[in-house]
Write an enzyme that holds these catalytic residues in place. Structure first.
Site, PDB file in Angstrom:
ATOM      1  N   HIS A   1       0.814  -1.210   0.000  1.00  0.00           N
ATOM      2  CA  HIS A   1       0.000   0.000   0.000  1.00  0.00           C
ATOM      3  C   HIS A   1       0.848   1.261   0.000  1.00  0.00           C
ATOM      4  CE1 HIS A   1      -2.087  -3.295   2.202  1.00  0.00           C
ATOM      5  NE2 HIS A   1      -3.008  -3.037   1.297  1.00  0.00           N
TER       6      HIS A   1
HETATM    7  S1  FES Z   1       1.616  -0.406   3.381  1.00  0.00           S
HETATM    8 FE1  FES Z   1       0.073  -1.876   3.800  1.00  0.00          FE
HETATM    9  S2  FES Z   1       1.199  -3.606   4.434  1.00  0.00           S
HETATM   10 FE2  FES Z   1       2.731  -2.117   4.062  1.00  0.00          FE
END
Ligand code: FES
Length: 206
Positions: free
Chosen positions: A171
């Site tokens: 993410h």
């Molecule tokens: S940014 Fe979501 S698991 Fe690393």
């Protein structure tokens, strides 16, 4: 083996028991993560150690998630006792060694002067989880942090992102060269495990 002279042998027994049961390791194999014999002495070390230098980028995007529930399994009390010794002599300046400890990855980063300076000179006011670099290292040239993203448990990729620290492929969380969270949804810095230097070239984690 329940009794151990050094935490290493106990841990190796644990790791050797189920290396193929972890989806994250399977993902690492599929993605070509290079297994290395560089870190500690054990007959089965190639099963759970790998050097992640430039090769760390080969880890598949979003495919490596270390099970956060691992600590809840019946072996947790035993795992809590385990420690490993890591040989630092094979880690050149600028490289990141990834070792497996208590079921998850730990990054051992041999930082360059620039990486150290960038970490030291970052104002605390810019940090989501304020910590000085000095609070996170015992020797400036060695940064030792958990390799588990504090958002949902993916393994961040080294030497990536605007701070040249780590970037999480899942993410987009960004960590700096001190493993501190700088951007993205992760709420906390990469965890600093308990460790101690046994010599200039050997560190004990755990
Ligand atoms: S940014 Fe979501 S698991 Fe690393």
């Amino acid at each position: 083996m329940r009794k151990t002279r050094a935490g290493v042998s106990l841990r190796l027994t644990i790791i050797a028991r189920d290396p193929r049961s972890r989806p994250c390791e399977s993902g690492a194999r599929k993605s070509g993560v290079h297994l290395s014999s560089a870190a500690i002495e054990t007959p089965s070390r190639r099963d759970f150690l790998y050097i992640a230098t430039g090769a760390v980028a080969a880890v598949g995007v979003g495919s490596v998630v270390w099970p956060l529930v691992d600590q809840m399994n019946p072996d947790a009390s035993t795992l809590a006792l385990a420690s490993i010794e890591v040989d630092l002599s094979a880690v050149a300046e600028g490289q990141i060694l990834t070792v497996k400890w208590r079921g998850g990855p730990v990054f051992v980063r041999h930082r360059t002067k620039k990486e150290i300076d960038d970490a030291v000179n970052t104002p605390l006011s810019e940090l989501k989880d304020p910590q000085t670099d000095a609070e996170r290292v015992k020797k400036p040239e060695w940064l030792i942090v958990s390799g588990v993203c504090t958002h949902l448990g993916c393994v961040p990729l080294g030497h990536d992102g605007p701070y040249d620290g780590w970037k999480c492929p899942c993410h987009g969380s960004i960590y700096d060269t001190s493993g501190r969270i700088r951007q993205g949804p992760a709420p906390l810095n990469l965890f600093v495990p308990e460790y101690s230097f046994l010599s200039d070239t050997k560190v004990k984690i755990g």
